[in-house]
Design a protein around this motif. Structure first.
Motif, PDB file in Angstrom:
ATOM      1  N   ILE A 134       0.859  -1.185   0.000  1.00  0.00           N
ATOM      2  CA  ILE A 134       0.000   0.000   0.000  1.00  0.00           C
ATOM      3  C   ILE A 134       0.889   1.227   0.000  1.00  0.00           C
ATOM      4  N   GLU A 135       0.706   2.065  -0.973  1.00  0.00           N
ATOM      5  CA  GLU A 135       1.524   3.276  -1.086  1.00  0.00           C
ATOM      6  C   GLU A 135       0.852   4.414  -0.335  1.00  0.00           C
ATOM      7  N   ILE A 136       1.573   4.972   0.605  1.00  0.00           N
ATOM      8  CA  ILE A 136       1.037   6.084   1.386  1.00  0.00           C
ATOM      9  C   ILE A 136       1.677   7.370   0.882  1.00  0.00           C
ATOM     10  N   PRO A 137       0.856   8.315   0.383  1.00  0.00           N
ATOM     11  CA  PRO A 137       1.426   9.563  -0.132  1.00  0.00           C
ATOM     12  C   PRO A 137       2.156  10.330   0.969  1.00  0.00           C
ATOM     13  N   GLU A 138       3.264  10.946   0.608  1.00  0.00           N
ATOM     14  CA  GLU A 138       4.050  11.709   1.570  1.00  0.00           C
ATOM     15  C   GLU A 138       3.340  13.004   1.914  1.00  0.00           C
ATOM     16  N   TYR A 139       3.219  13.270   3.226  1.00  0.00           N
ATOM     17  CA  TYR A 139       2.589  14.517   3.686  1.00  0.00           C
ATOM     18  C   TYR A 139       3.636  15.624   3.703  1.00  0.00           C
ATOM     19  N   LYS A 140       3.399  16.686   2.937  1.00  0.00           N
ATOM     20  CA  LYS A 140       4.379  17.756   2.799  1.00  0.00           C
ATOM     21  C   LYS A 140       3.975  19.022   3.524  1.00  0.00           C
ATOM     22  N   GLY A 141       2.883  18.951   4.282  1.00  0.00           N
ATOM     23  CA  GLY A 141       2.454  20.124   5.026  1.00  0.00           C
ATOM     24  C   GLY A 141       3.212  20.258   6.334  1.00  0.00           C
ATOM     25  N   LYS A 142       2.759  21.149   7.213  1.00  0.00           N
ATOM     26  CA  LYS A 142       3.409  21.369   8.490  1.00  0.00           C
ATOM     27  C   LYS A 142       3.203  20.163   9.393  1.00  0.00           C
ATOM     28  N   LYS A 143       4.271  19.699  10.007  1.00  0.00           N
ATOM     29  CA  LYS A 143       4.222  18.504  10.836  1.00  0.00           C
ATOM     30  C   LYS A 143       3.369  18.759  12.078  1.00  0.00           C
ATOM     31  N   ILE A 144       2.419  17.846  12.335  1.00  0.00           N
ATOM     32  CA  ILE A 144       1.563  17.965  13.501  1.00  0.00           C
ATOM     33  C   ILE A 144       2.256  17.294  14.677  1.00  0.00           C
ATOM     34  N   ILE A 145       2.365  17.999  15.780  1.00  0.00           N
ATOM     35  CA  ILE A 145       2.987  17.447  16.972  1.00  0.00           C
ATOM     36  C   ILE A 145       1.896  17.250  18.022  1.00  0.00           C
ATOM     37  N   SER A 146       1.580  16.006  18.336  1.00  0.00           N
ATOM     38  CA  SER A 146       0.587  15.737  19.367  1.00  0.00           C
ATOM     39  C   SER A 146       0.843  14.370  19.978  1.00  0.00           C
ATOM     40  N   GLU A 147       0.405  14.221  21.205  1.00  0.00           N
ATOM     41  CA  GLU A 147       0.569  12.952  21.913  1.00  0.00           C
ATOM     42  C   GLU A 147      -0.194  11.847  21.199  1.00  0.00           C
ATOM     43  N   THR A 148      -1.343  12.191  20.646  1.00  0.00           N
ATOM     44  CA  THR A 148      -2.150  11.209  19.932  1.00  0.00           C
ATOM     45  C   THR A 148      -1.419  10.675  18.708  1.00  0.00           C
ATOM     46  N   LEU A 149      -0.742  11.587  17.989  1.00  0.00           N
ATOM     47  CA  LEU A 149       0.000  11.168  16.798  1.00  0.00           C
ATOM     48  C   LEU A 149       1.140  10.233  17.189  1.00  0.00           C
ATOM     49  N   ALA A 150       1.791  10.528  18.313  1.00  0.00           N
ATOM     50  CA  ALA A 150       2.870   9.647  18.790  1.00  0.00           C
ATOM     51  C   ALA A 150       2.330   8.250  19.063  1.00  0.00           C
ATOM     52  N   LYS A 151       1.130   8.182  19.641  1.00  0.00           N
ATOM     53  CA  LYS A 151       0.515   6.878  19.935  1.00  0.00           C
ATOM     54  C   LYS A 151       0.174   6.120  18.648  1.00  0.00           C
ATOM     55  N   ILE A 152      -0.227   6.895  17.632  1.00  0.00           N
ATOM     56  CA  ILE A 152      -0.541   6.265  16.347  1.00  0.00           C
ATOM     57  C   ILE A 152       0.720   5.624  15.766  1.00  0.00           C
ATOM     58  N   TYR A 153       1.830   6.399  15.768  1.00  0.00           N
ATOM     59  CA  TYR A 153       3.100   5.843  15.268  1.00  0.00           C
ATOM     60  C   TYR A 153       3.509   4.616  16.075  1.00  0.00           C
ATOM     61  N   GLU A 154       3.277   4.688  17.384  1.00  0.00           N
ATOM     62  CA  GLU A 154       3.645   3.571  18.257  1.00  0.00           C
ATOM     63  C   GLU A 154       2.823   2.336  17.907  1.00  0.00           C
ATOM     64  N   SER A 155       1.515   2.526  17.668  1.00  0.00           N
ATOM     65  CA  SER A 155       0.644   1.394  17.325  1.00  0.00           C
ATOM     66  C   SER A 155       1.006   0.799  15.970  1.00  0.00           C
ATOM     67  N   GLN A 156       1.581   1.641  15.098  1.00  0.00           N
ATOM     68  CA  GLN A 156       1.993   1.178  13.771  1.00  0.00           C
ATOM     69  C   GLN A 156       3.423   0.622  13.773  1.00  0.00           C
ATOM     70  N   LYS A 157       4.063   0.639  14.965  1.00  0.00           N
ATOM     71  CA  LYS A 157       5.449   0.205  15.130  1.00  0.00           C
ATOM     72  C   LYS A 157       6.442   1.104  14.383  1.00  0.00           C
ATOM     73  N   ASN A 158       6.031   2.341  14.153  1.00  0.00           N
ATOM     74  CA  ASN A 158       6.943   3.345  13.602  1.00  0.00           C
ATOM     75  C   ASN A 158       7.634   4.016  14.796  1.00  0.00           C
ATOM     76  N   TYR A 159       8.478   3.246  15.465  1.00  0.00           N
ATOM     77  CA  TYR A 159       9.016   3.657  16.757  1.00  0.00           C
ATOM     78  C   TYR A 159       9.905   4.897  16.676  1.00  0.00           C
ATOM     79  N   LYS A 160      10.690   5.011  15.620  1.00  0.00           N
ATOM     80  CA  LYS A 160      11.568   6.174  15.494  1.00  0.00           C
ATOM     81  C   LYS A 160      10.759   7.464  15.370  1.00  0.00           C
ATOM     82  N   GLU A 161       9.656   7.376  14.599  1.00  0.00           N
ATOM     83  CA  GLU A 161       8.785   8.551  14.455  1.00  0.00           C
ATOM     84  C   GLU A 161       8.128   8.889  15.788  1.00  0.00           C
ATOM     85  N   ALA A 162       7.706   7.855  16.518  1.00  0.00           N
ATOM     86  CA  ALA A 162       7.064   8.071  17.823  1.00  0.00           C
ATOM     87  C   ALA A 162       8.035   8.760  18.775  1.00  0.00           C
TER      88      ALA A 162
END
Length: 218
Positions: free
Chosen positions: A156-184
Motif C-alpha cells: 500500500i503506497e502512502i502519499p508523503e505529507y508535505k504540510g506542516k508537521k503535527i505534533i501531538s501525543e495522539t500522533l505519537a501513539k498512532i506511530y507507536e501502534s503502527q510500530k513506527n518507533y523512530k517517528e514516535a
C-alpha cells in the motif's frame, strides 16, 4: 487628582438635591468619564427638555451616543448644538471627537473578534485531537484483524505529507501502534519542548520504545 475627585463628587451631590440644576451637563460629563454612559444619556435627555437651548448639553449627549454606537444620531446632536452658536470650529472639533470614539469602538471590536477566533481555533485543535484518538483506535483494531493474503506482493503506497508537521501525543501513539518507533520517539522529544511539565512521562515513553527497539521486537 484628589482635588478633582472632590469637585466631581460635590457637583454630583448638588445635582442630586436639585435635578433641575443646569449642572446636569457637567454631571453627565463626569458619568461618561466613569463609564456610566446610559445613566449620562438619561440625565442629558431629561436636561435638554428643561434647557432646550443649552448647546453644550447637546455636544455631551452626542459623545455619549457615539459611545453606544449611534454615530448618525451623534452627528445630528452636534449639528443641533451648533445651531445655537454657529461655530464651524466647534462643530469640527466635536465631529473629530465622534470620529475618534468610533475608531476606538471599531478597534475594540477587532480585539473581541480576535479573542473569539482564538477560542474557536482552540476548539478546532481539540476537535483534531478527538479525531486522532478515534483514528488511533481504528488503526489499532485494523492491525489486529488484518490478515494478509499468502504470496501477496502488493504494498500500500502512502502519499508523503508535505504540510506542516503535527505534533501531538495522539500522533505519537498512532506511530507507536503502527510500530513506527523512530517517528514516535521523535514526536515525544518534540512534546517535551512543548509541554515541559510532562517531561518525565514523555521520557519514560521514549525509554519504553527504545527498549522495544533494543530487544529486536520491531
Amino acid at each position: 487628582m484628589i482635588k478633582k475627585n472632590f469637585t466631581n463628587d460635590k457637583i454630583k451631590l448638588i445635582y442630586e438635591f436639585n435635578p433641575s440644576s443646569p449642572l446636569f451637563a457637567r454631571v453627565a460629563s463626569i458619568l461618561i468619564e466613569e463609564g456610566s454612559i446610559l445613566e449620562a444619556i438619561k440625565i442629558l435627555e431629561n436636561g435638554t427638555k428643561q434647557y432646550p437651548d443649552y448647546p453644550s448639553a447637546y455636544f455631551i449627549l452626542a459623545i455619549a451616543k457615539a459611545y453606544t454606537g449611534n454615530e448618525k444620531e451623534a452627528i445630528e446632536l452636534i449639528n443641533k448644538g451648533n445651531s445655537f452658536i454657529n461655530s464651524n470650529e466647534t462643530r469640527e472639533h466635536y465631529i473629530q471627537v465622534i470620529k475618534e470614539i468610533v475608531e476606538e469602538r471599531d478597534s475594540l471590536k477587532d480585539v473581541k473578534k480576535k479573542a473569539i477566533w482564538e477560542e474557536e481555533k482552540s476548539s478546532y485543535v481539540d476537535s483534531i485531537e478527538d479525531r486522532l484518538e478515534v483514528l488511533a483506535e481504528q488503526l489499532s483494531k485494523a492491525r489486529i484483524n488484518y490478515v494478509p493474503e499468502i504470496d501477496s506482493q502488493t504494498e500500500i503506497e502512502i502519499p508523503e505529507y508535505k504540510g506542516k508537521k503535527i505534533i501531538s501525543e495522539t500522533l505519537a501513539k498512532i506511530y507507536e501502534s503502527q510500530k513506527n518507533y523512530k517517528e514516535a520517539i521523535s514526536i515525544y522529544k518534540e512534546l517535551i519542548k512543548i509541554h515541559p511539565e510532562k517531561t518525565d512521562y514523555y521520557k519514560n515513553k521514549i525509554k519504553e520504545i527504545s527498549e522495544i527497539i533494543d530487544t529486536g521486537l520491531v
